[in-house]
Design a protein around this motif. Structure first.
Motif, PDB file in Angstrom:
ATOM      1  N   SER A  67       9.886  13.341   0.610  1.00 16.09           N
ATOM      2  CA  SER A  67      11.230  13.046   0.109  1.00 16.09           C
ATOM      3  C   SER A  67      12.257  13.920   0.800  1.00 16.09           C
ATOM      4  O   SER A  67      11.955  15.027   1.258  1.00 16.09           O
ATOM      5  N   GLY A  68      13.484  13.401   0.851  1.00 16.42           N
ATOM      6  CA  GLY A  68      14.560  14.140   1.495  1.00 16.42           C
ATOM      7  C   GLY A  68      15.834  13.325   1.534  1.00 16.42           C
ATOM      8  O   GLY A  68      15.918  12.242   0.935  1.00 16.42           O
ATOM      9  N   PRO A  69      16.853  13.808   2.248  1.00 22.37           N
ATOM     10  CA  PRO A  69      18.126  13.091   2.336  1.00 22.37           C
ATOM     11  C   PRO A  69      17.956  11.708   2.962  1.00 22.37           C
ATOM     12  O   PRO A  69      17.231  11.548   3.949  1.00 22.37           O
ATOM     13  N   THR A  70      18.629  10.721   2.413  1.00 19.90           N
ATOM     14  CA  THR A  70      18.513   9.347   2.890  1.00 19.90           C
ATOM     15  C   THR A  70      18.856   9.214   4.369  1.00 19.90           C
ATOM     16  O   THR A  70      18.263   8.387   5.071  1.00 19.90           O
ATOM     17  N   VAL A  71      19.781  10.031   4.861  1.00 14.97           N
ATOM     18  CA  VAL A  71      20.197   9.928   6.265  1.00 14.97           C
ATOM     19  C   VAL A  71      19.044  10.188   7.224  1.00 14.97           C
ATOM     20  O   VAL A  71      19.109   9.784   8.394  1.00 14.97           O
ATOM     21  N   ARG A  72      17.980  10.843   6.757  1.00 11.15           N
ATOM     22  CA  ARG A  72      16.842  11.126   7.634  1.00 11.15           C
ATOM     23  C   ARG A  72      15.710  10.124   7.442  1.00 11.15           C
ATOM     24  O   ARG A  72      14.655  10.252   8.064  1.00 11.15           O
ATOM     25  N   PHE A  73      15.902   9.135   6.573  1.00 13.04           N
ATOM     26  CA  PHE A  73      14.848   8.162   6.282  1.00 13.04           C
ATOM     27  C   PHE A  73      15.195   6.798   6.902  1.00 13.04           C
ATOM     28  O   PHE A  73      15.417   5.824   6.196  1.00 13.04           O
ATOM     29  N   SER A  74      15.224   6.775   8.230  1.00 11.04           N
ATOM     30  CA  SER A  74      15.456   5.521   8.941  1.00 11.04           C
ATOM     31  C   SER A  74      14.181   4.686   8.908  1.00 11.04           C
ATOM     32  O   SER A  74      13.102   5.164   8.524  1.00 11.04           O
ATOM     33  N   GLU A  75      14.277   3.418   9.312  1.00  9.66           N
ATOM     34  CA  GLU A  75      13.106   2.535   9.313  1.00  9.66           C
ATOM     35  C   GLU A  75      11.995   3.091  10.199  1.00  9.66           C
ATOM     36  O   GLU A  75      10.810   3.037   9.836  1.00  9.66           O
TER      37      GLU A  75
ATOM     38  N   GLY B 229       0.805  -1.213   0.000  1.00  8.70           N
ATOM     39  CA  GLY B 229       0.000   0.000   0.000  1.00  8.70           C
ATOM     40  C   GLY B 229       0.835   1.258   0.000  1.00  8.70           C
ATOM     41  O   GLY B 229       0.308   2.367   0.078  1.00  8.70           O
ATOM     42  N   TYR B 230       2.131   1.118  -0.113  1.00 11.64           N
ATOM     43  CA  TYR B 230       3.041   2.264  -0.176  1.00 11.64           C
ATOM     44  C   TYR B 230       4.337   1.813  -0.844  1.00 11.64           C
ATOM     45  O   TYR B 230       4.572   0.612  -1.040  1.00 11.64           O
ATOM     46  N   ALA B 231       5.189   2.777  -1.211  1.00  5.28           N
ATOM     47  CA  ALA B 231       6.469   2.465  -1.839  1.00  5.28           C
ATOM     48  C   ALA B 231       7.575   3.290  -1.200  1.00  5.28           C
ATOM     49  O   ALA B 231       7.338   4.416  -0.738  1.00  5.28           O
ATOM     50  N   VAL B 232       8.763   2.726  -1.186  1.00  2.00           N
ATOM     51  CA  VAL B 232       9.948   3.394  -0.649  1.00  2.00           C
ATOM     52  C   VAL B 232      11.065   3.321  -1.682  1.00  2.00           C
ATOM     53  O   VAL B 232      11.195   2.314  -2.394  1.00  2.00           O
ATOM     54  N   SER B 233      11.853   4.366  -1.791  1.00  2.00           N
ATOM     55  CA  SER B 233      13.017   4.339  -2.687  1.00  2.00           C
ATOM     56  C   SER B 233      14.201   4.998  -1.999  1.00  2.00           C
ATOM     57  O   SER B 233      14.040   5.965  -1.248  1.00  2.00           O
ATOM     58  N   HIS B 234      15.386   4.450  -2.256  1.00  2.00           N
ATOM     59  CA  HIS B 234      16.632   5.000  -1.736  1.00  2.00           C
ATOM     60  C   HIS B 234      17.629   5.115  -2.882  1.00  2.00           C
ATOM     61  O   HIS B 234      18.095   4.111  -3.419  1.00  2.00           O
ATOM     62  N   GLY B 235      17.927   6.331  -3.283  1.00  2.00           N
ATOM     63  CA  GLY B 235      18.949   6.559  -4.291  1.00  2.00           C
ATOM     64  C   GLY B 235      18.668   5.988  -5.654  1.00  2.00           C
ATOM     65  O   GLY B 235      19.597   5.745  -6.428  1.00  2.00           O
ATOM     66  N   GLU B 236      17.419   5.764  -5.993  1.00  2.00           N
ATOM     67  CA  GLU B 236      17.108   5.172  -7.302  1.00  2.00           C
ATOM     68  C   GLU B 236      17.301   6.151  -8.457  1.00  2.00           C
ATOM     69  O   GLU B 236      17.732   5.766  -9.531  1.00  2.00           O
ATOM     70  N   ARG B 237      16.959   7.399  -8.219  1.00  2.00           N
ATOM     71  CA  ARG B 237      17.110   8.410  -9.270  1.00  2.00           C
ATOM     72  C   ARG B 237      18.269   9.348  -8.972  1.00  2.00           C
ATOM     73  O   ARG B 237      18.983   9.768  -9.878  1.00  2.00           O
ATOM     74  N   GLU B 238      18.459   9.683  -7.707  1.00  2.08           N
ATOM     75  CA  GLU B 238      19.559  10.543  -7.283  1.00  2.08           C
ATOM     76  C   GLU B 238      20.205   9.938  -6.047  1.00  2.08           C
ATOM     77  O   GLU B 238      19.513   9.595  -5.084  1.00  2.08           O
TER      78      GLU B 238
END
Length: 261
Positions: free
Chosen positions: A225-233, A192-201
């Motif tokens: 969306s935002g910096p990966t470092v702020r997207f913890s589990e 029911g949702y999607a997550v991406s890490h560094g797929e485009r940038e």
């Protein structure tokens, strides 16, 4: 090389007519926030057109109000304002939906985007910027490829196999990427949702959920969306819950054309 007369005759009908329109659009596309005016030299250098052709196209655009000649070159003309007004009326979200996005951005402090699908691209139709100094921002109206990103996985839920193949071929990995895209779609549909890490940038992450149209099809993707470092589990779980609640309220409110599924 063809003489200018030959170019003009080709541009009068058939496929040549399409090329002439595309050339005019290419010129308008040179105008940006960073470059609000372009000279004939700029046009020739960027498009590869003959100088006489560039002058003729620029003068035609000016005659129709789409360009405006100044001492620094050609800038956007007043005729574009009317089109911009019409586009704004068609695409701008209702105030209550914009308020939902502002509230979501205020709670989560990441950039909120709303995307819709147009052929092989996702188009940003609304945004609420993150208040943090390090943030991810695209411009409203920007078209991004559908081969990567959380929003793409949401928007492609009901896509045909033929479209998915075209999108895979347009990706940096080519046709071999089709299996990866399909796997991402299945996972997003199940969750029911999607997550991406560094797929485009590199260094960029996003979480997206679907906004449904009146017929139950995916009408848009709402994302943070935002910096990966702020997207913890832990943060992703919080993002999903908040996005889902906001998207549900949007779906219940319903989209007017052209958002309706």
């Amino acid at each position: 090389m063809k003489a200018d007369g030959a170019e003009e005759r080709e541009g009068s009908s058939g496929e040549g007519g399409v090329r002439s329109v595309q050339r005019a659009l290419d010129i308008l596309g040179l105008l940006t926030d960073e470059r609000p005016a372009v000279t004939i030299s700029d046009i020739v250098k960027a498009t590869g057109l003959a100088k006489t052709t560039a002058i003729r196209l620029a003068q035609t655009l000016e005659l129709n109000g789409l360009l405006w000649s100044t001492g620094k070159g050609y800038m956007a003309g007043p005729g574009l304002w009317r089109w911009a007004h019409l586009a704004r009326q068609s695409w701008e979200l209702p105030p209550e939906m914009m308020q939902l996005m502002r509230e979501l951005g205020g709670r989560q402090r990441e950039t909120v985007n709303l995307y819709v699908r147009r052929d092989m691209y996702r188009v940003c139709v609304a945004q609420q910027e993150s208040p943090q100094p390090l943030r991810h921002v695209v411009r409203v109206g920007d078209e991004l490829p559908l081969w990567g990103g959380a929003s793409s996985k949401v928007l492609l839920r009901d896509a045909s196999p033929a479209l998915l193949k075209r999108i895979a071929r347009s990706s940096p990995a080519g046709a071999d990427y089709a299996d990866s895209i399909h796997k991402g779609l299945i996972e997003a549909a199940d969750q029911g949702y999607a997550v991406s890490h560094g797929e485009r940038e590199a260094g960029l992450s996003a979480v997206a959920v679907p906004v449904l149209g009146k017929n139950g099809a995916v009408a848009a993707a709402l994302s943070l969306s935002g910096p990966t470092v702020r997207f913890s589990e832990d943060r992703i779980a919080e993002f999903v819950a908040d996005l889902t609640e906001s998207a549900t309220r949007m779906s219940e409110r319903g989209f007017d054309h052209p958002f309706a599924g």
